[in-house]
Design a protein around this motif. Sequence first.
Motif, PDB file in Angstrom:
ATOM      1  N   LEU A 162      -7.437  -0.443  -1.455  1.00 25.43           N
ATOM      2  CA  LEU A 162      -6.948  -0.740  -2.802  1.00 25.43           C
ATOM      3  C   LEU A 162      -7.890  -0.171  -3.873  1.00 25.43           C
ATOM      4  N   ARG A 199       2.781   2.467  -3.074  1.00 23.83           N
ATOM      5  CA  ARG A 199       2.000   3.042  -4.175  1.00 23.83           C
ATOM      6  C   ARG A 199       1.700   4.518  -3.945  1.00 23.83           C
ATOM      7  N   GLU A 238      -6.595   2.446  -6.641  1.00 20.32           N
ATOM      8  CA  GLU A 238      -6.773   2.209  -8.075  1.00 20.32           C
ATOM      9  C   GLU A 238      -7.476   3.378  -8.739  1.00 20.32           C
ATOM     10  N   VAL A 256       0.842  -1.201   0.000  1.00 22.55           N
ATOM     11  CA  VAL A 256       0.000   0.000   0.000  1.00 22.55           C
ATOM     12  C   VAL A 256       0.877   1.250   0.000  1.00 22.55           C
TER      13      VAL A 256
END
Length: 244
Positions: free
Chosen positions: A218, A51, A222, A48
Amino acid sequence: MGSLGGDAEPQPQPQGAGRRPRFLCLHGFRTSAEIMRKQVLGKWPADVTARLDLVFADAPFPAEGKSDVDGIFAPPYYEWFQFAKSFMEYRNFDKCLAYIEELMIKDGPFDGLMGFSQGSLLSAALPGLQEQGLALTRVPKIKYLIIIGGAKFQSPTVAEKAYANKVACRSLHFIGDNDFLKVHGEKLIESCVDPFVIRHPKGHTVPRLDDKSLVVMLRFLEKIEGEVLEYSSKDVNENEEVCL
């Protein structure tokens, strides 16, 4: 102050991927950038945090009283602004807003803000204040929020300006079942457009991500990664046109 890369080696980006969404991280009351860094990196999985491009900043004012984390995390401790016991009056608030803008000019540009506790109150209020032309007038528009243990400002003087319209930027909110700010955090969610929400059983803390909350996280990542890639590509194309 420093970026995430100082404590955790970023995982390689997939081929063709754009840059990571960049967040300025505002810590809690009478804590510090280093404490928030440990809270986040110690609890969230590397797949996580790798990113996100996270920049942790110390607040401008040394703590004027005892910190709740004294004995748990080492000093120094800082606070973003001061407030009366009623939470209706603030001191050094305008200086705080100017300080954050200077951080964003110096270390930006940033896509969004991530805040915990006092830092989350600021983070959630700044898009509205920016929209009203009352803060962050010299930096790009805030596009994303990650709000941990958040709430709305109680003072009508700030609230009427910060929440004059619903917070339209994409946001992710962490709400603790035993957080003393839970009621105020729920009211903040009601003031946001299509928020992502992670609920956890803990109190006023940066929570770990269980399987259910990881799914929400997530999904949020995204969504914002796709948008960052889209507007980054647009900026590149516009710059190329200018140079031709």
